[in-house]
Design an enzyme around this catalytic site. Sequence first.
Site, PDB file in Angstrom:
ATOM      1  N   ARG A 100      -3.669 -10.295   4.314  1.00  0.00           N
ATOM      2  CA  ARG A 100      -4.103 -11.642   4.708  1.00  0.00           C
ATOM      3  C   ARG A 100      -2.934 -12.537   5.136  1.00  0.00           C
ATOM      4  NH1 ARG A 100      -8.407 -10.810   0.609  1.00  0.00           N
ATOM      5  NH2 ARG A 100     -10.384 -10.931   1.731  1.00  0.00           N
TER       6      ARG A 100
ATOM      7  N   HIS B   7       0.842  -1.210   0.000  1.00  0.00           N
ATOM      8  CA  HIS B   7       0.000   0.000   0.000  1.00  0.00           C
ATOM      9  C   HIS B   7       0.871   1.252   0.000  1.00  0.00           C
ATOM     10  CE1 HIS B   7      -2.581  -2.990   2.313  1.00  0.00           C
ATOM     11  NE2 HIS B   7      -3.385  -2.655   1.335  1.00  0.00           N
TER      12      HIS B   7
HETATM   13  P1  AMP Z   1      -6.281  -4.055  -0.324  1.00  0.00           P
HETATM   14  O1  AMP Z   1      -6.144  -3.232   0.908  1.00  0.00           O
HETATM   15  O2  AMP Z   1      -5.776  -5.449  -0.199  1.00  0.00           O
HETATM   16  O3  AMP Z   1      -7.667  -3.970  -0.932  1.00  0.00           O
HETATM   17  O4  AMP Z   1      -5.318  -3.397  -1.392  1.00  0.00           O
HETATM   18  C1  AMP Z   1      -5.403  -2.035  -1.733  1.00  0.00           C
HETATM   19  C2  AMP Z   1      -4.541  -1.747  -2.911  1.00  0.00           C
HETATM   20  O5  AMP Z   1      -3.178  -2.062  -2.600  1.00  0.00           O
HETATM   21  C3  AMP Z   1      -4.910  -2.587  -4.153  1.00  0.00           C
HETATM   22  O6  AMP Z   1      -4.786  -1.780  -5.320  1.00  0.00           O
HETATM   23  C4  AMP Z   1      -3.882  -3.674  -4.130  1.00  0.00           C
HETATM   24  O7  AMP Z   1      -3.611  -4.229  -5.398  1.00  0.00           O
HETATM   25  C5  AMP Z   1      -2.671  -2.937  -3.591  1.00  0.00           C
HETATM   26  N1  AMP Z   1      -1.721  -3.890  -3.018  1.00  0.00           N
HETATM   27  C6  AMP Z   1      -1.967  -4.822  -2.057  1.00  0.00           C
HETATM   28  N2  AMP Z   1      -0.878  -5.573  -1.829  1.00  0.00           N
HETATM   29  C7  AMP Z   1       0.082  -5.117  -2.673  1.00  0.00           C
HETATM   30  C8  AMP Z   1       1.438  -5.503  -2.933  1.00  0.00           C
HETATM   31  N3  AMP Z   1       2.018  -6.495  -2.285  1.00  0.00           N
HETATM   32  N4  AMP Z   1       2.122  -4.800  -3.871  1.00  0.00           N
HETATM   33  C9  AMP Z   1       1.527  -3.796  -4.541  1.00  0.00           C
HETATM   34  N5  AMP Z   1       0.262  -3.389  -4.357  1.00  0.00           N
HETATM   35  C10 AMP Z   1      -0.452  -4.048  -3.438  1.00  0.00           C
END
Ligand code: AMP
Length: 281
Positions: A187, A37
């Site tokens: 997760r 993030h």
């Molecule tokens: P989430 O909080 O999991 O819904 O993710 C929010 C945003 O962060 C989404 O656009 C995800 O693709 C991005 N994101 C989550 N994990 C990663 C990662 N390891 N590398 C790059 N972007 C990420």
Amino acid sequence: MEITGRIDEVRKQVKEWRRQGLTVGLVPTMGYLHEGHESLICRAVAENDKVVVSDFVNPIQFGVNEDLATYPRDIEADKRLCEHAGADLIFHPEAEEMYAPDFSTYVEMQKVSEGLCGKTRPTHFRGVCTVVCKLFHIVTPDRAYFGQKDAQQMAVIRRMVRDLDIDVEIVGCPIIREEDGLAKSSRNTYLNQEERKAALVLSKAIFHGEALVKKGERDADVILGAMKEIIEAEPLARIDYVEMVDADSIEPLTKAEGRVLAAVAVYIGTTRLIDNFIVEV
Ligand code: AMP
């Protein structure tokens, strides 16, 4: 940096920034923020005058038997990370602020949202599209930042923006990994020590598949077969899917050609993890 749970306060702030002629970037997240993030937020800070991070565990993108109740949350840590990364505003609403009791309008997408994760999670992208569409209307960003970690989500959002003529530039950002290769994910916190080790089969399969394509292998069955073999060698792993698709349309490919997305979803114990690579062939 400010934090608010109210839509009208976000609108008021953005209006003021607009009056000053400033550009606005949006980073939509479900919180429990990590370096993945953070990379999105830093990119947004570099490319926009002001940056809004939304921090919202969106109930409507979870299926009935999924992990909505247990999804990790830590708003104080999220605030520190956002502040450090240079964000200007966190939008952290309660579900009631986003969804009226008689909420009844959804953004439903065909095709792009139906393969890969859409098979196991049939209502997931309807929830994602609906919440991201709402966030675009609330924040009206010039640019919005998404991670390639969720490659199908990125394809879905790009398609929604094109189809519904939403005036926002979608910026894709690379996958950030742990030192040993595991893609960072909120997760990952569900994994015990043994599962954390077992989870390495995802990135191992991804790196191997990518190397095969880069060496010139084009047959999807050969590439996917080699990736599956790596995952199946791990007793704690159960494959949901290992597939090769066009990165924009999410249509299955038999040959690696064009913008190729190879994506995996694997249960490690009860935790479902995803990973992928994209190559231009
Ligand atoms: P989430 O909080 O999991 O819904 O993710 C929010 C945003 O962060 C989404 O656009 C995800 O693709 C991005 N994101 C989550 N994990 C990663 C990662 N390891 N590398 C790059 N972007 C990420």
